[in-house]
Motif scaffolding. Structure first.
Motif, short mmCIF file in Angstrom:
data_model
loop_
_atom_site.label_atom_id
_atom_site.label_comp_id
_atom_site.label_asym_id
_atom_site.label_seq_id
_atom_site.Cartn_x
_atom_site.Cartn_y
_atom_site.Cartn_z
N MET A 1 24.73 91.51 4.18
CA MET A 1 24.64 90.17 4.78
C MET A 1 24.43 90.31 6.29
O MET A 1 25.12 91.06 6.95
CB MET A 1 25.93 89.39 4.51
CG MET A 1 25.92 87.99 5.08
SD MET A 1 27.43 87.11 4.68
CE MET A 1 27.11 85.54 5.47
N ARG A 2 23.45 89.57 6.81
CA ARG A 2 23.15 89.64 8.22
C ARG A 2 23.50 88.32 8.90
O ARG A 2 23.30 87.26 8.33
CB ARG A 2 21.66 89.94 8.45
CG ARG A 2 21.22 91.30 7.91
CD ARG A 2 19.82 91.63 8.38
NE ARG A 2 19.42 92.94 7.89
CZ ARG A 2 18.43 93.64 8.42
NH1 ARG A 2 17.74 93.17 9.43
NH2 ARG A 2 18.12 94.82 7.93
N ALA A 3 23.98 88.43 10.13
CA ALA A 3 24.21 87.25 10.97
C ALA A 3 24.05 87.72 12.40
O ALA A 3 24.90 88.43 12.92
CB ALA A 3 25.60 86.67 10.73
N ASN A 4 22.95 87.34 13.02
CA ASN A 4 22.67 87.82 14.36
C ASN A 4 23.70 87.30 15.36
O ASN A 4 24.14 86.15 15.27
CB ASN A 4 21.27 87.38 14.80
CG ASN A 4 20.18 88.15 14.09
OD1 ASN A 4 20.46 88.94 13.19
ND2 ASN A 4 18.95 87.94 14.49
N ALA A 5 24.04 88.15 16.31
CA ALA A 5 24.94 87.74 17.38
C ALA A 5 24.27 86.63 18.20
O ALA A 5 23.06 86.63 18.41
CB ALA A 5 25.26 88.93 18.27
N GLU A 6 25.09 85.69 18.64
CA GLU A 6 24.58 84.56 19.42
C GLU A 6 24.85 84.78 20.90
O GLU A 6 25.88 85.35 21.28
CB GLU A 6 25.24 83.26 18.96
CG GLU A 6 24.87 82.88 17.54
CD GLU A 6 25.78 81.82 16.96
OE1 GLU A 6 25.27 80.92 16.29
OE2 GLU A 6 27.00 81.90 17.18
N VAL A 7 23.95 84.28 21.74
CA VAL A 7 24.14 84.31 23.18
C VAL A 7 23.87 82.90 23.70
O VAL A 7 22.87 82.27 23.36
CB VAL A 7 23.21 85.34 23.87
CG1 VAL A 7 21.76 85.12 23.52
CG2 VAL A 7 23.39 85.30 25.39
N LEU A 8 24.80 82.39 24.51
CA LEU A 8 24.61 81.10 25.17
C LEU A 8 23.93 81.35 26.51
O LEU A 8 24.40 82.17 27.31
CB LEU A 8 25.96 80.41 25.39
CG LEU A 8 25.91 79.12 26.22
CD1 LEU A 8 25.20 78.01 25.44
CD2 LEU A 8 27.32 78.68 26.62
N ILE A 9 22.82 80.67 26.76
CA ILE A 9 22.10 80.78 28.03
C ILE A 9 22.04 79.41 28.66
O ILE A 9 21.46 78.48 28.09
CB ILE A 9 20.67 81.32 27.84
CG1 ILE A 9 20.67 82.60 26.99
CG2 ILE A 9 20.01 81.57 29.19
CD1 ILE A 9 19.27 83.00 26.53
N LEU A 10 22.66 79.27 29.82
CA LEU A 10 22.62 78.02 30.57
C LEU A 10 21.87 78.27 31.87
O LEU A 10 22.37 78.95 32.76
CB LEU A 10 24.04 77.52 30.84
CG LEU A 10 24.18 76.27 31.71
CD1 LEU A 10 23.38 75.10 31.14
CD2 LEU A 10 25.66 75.89 31.85
#
Length: 212
Positions: A1-10
């Motif tokens: 199972m894959r779930a890409n890491a998230e990055v918040l960019i503001l």
């Protein structure tokens, strides 16, 4: 199972935002990219269980933001209170100002600071270094995949990345889905005879430990 890491960019400059978004997408992150603090907070709160970025990159000065109702300080405060396991870097052209540094650290005492005058490439290189740690026989590749170096086996899941970048600290996970992913990562480490193990401390708290 894959779930890409998230990055918040503001980032309030549209061109810079696109460049940062494209950089992280190439590294197989899922970018949550926005030009305003209000939109960033809405993205985090509307999906509080599923949206828990591993990293946040925050522009302190949002004078070009299309929505001025909230500030970068509001975003940093939310990250500090509710997403303490999210690595946070704040950049500003006025980072040398005592007032700016004080305001950033009042909002988020654990945030890293970066001088925007050094250029976008300097920011990208620093973020890449933050997301490229080695823990015994594990290494993160492209910020979003854990590699077992002896076998070159890959594990694609954001919660595995979160544990590696926070080693040796405890990480609190906030859903059954996340804790199941952590246990699958532990099973993967066992199957590959890794020197690293997932250690449970109860109440959805886990860390990585070294086998003796």
């Amino acid at each position: 199972m894959r779930a890409n890491a998230e990055v918040l960019i503001l980032e309030d400059d549209a061109q810079t935002l696109d460049e940062l978004r494209n950089h992280f997408a190439r590294k197989r992150f899922h970018p949550l990219a926005t030009r305003s603090a209000a939109h960033a907070i809405a993205a985090l709160r509307n999906n509080a269980e599923s949206t828990r970025p591993v990293l946040a990159v925050v522009d302190w000065d949002l004078s070009k933001a299309p929505d001025q109702t909230l500030s970068s300080g509001d975003v940093l405060g939310l990250l500090a209170r509710e997403l303490s396991d999210c690595l946070t870097i704040v950049y500003s052209a006025n980072i040398d100002s005592f007032r700016v540094r004080s305001e950033i650290h009042r909002a988020h005492p654990r945030a890293w600071l970066h001088d925007k005058r050094d250029g976008e490439q300097s920011l990208i290189e620093r973020v890449d270094r933050m997301l490229d740690p080695t823990v015994e026989d594990l290494r993160i590749k492209d910020g979003s995949v854990v590699i077992h170096l002896p076998t070159m086996a890959e594990h694609h899941h954001r919660e595995a990345v979160r544990l590696v970048v926070h080693y040796p600290e405890l990480v609190t996970f906030h859903s059954d889905t996340a804790t199941k992913a952590v246990r699958r990562f532990g099973d993967w480490l066992n199957r590959n005879s890794s020197r690293v193990a997932v250690v449970s401390h109860g109440n959805r708290k886990y860390r990585l430990g070294i086998r003796r």
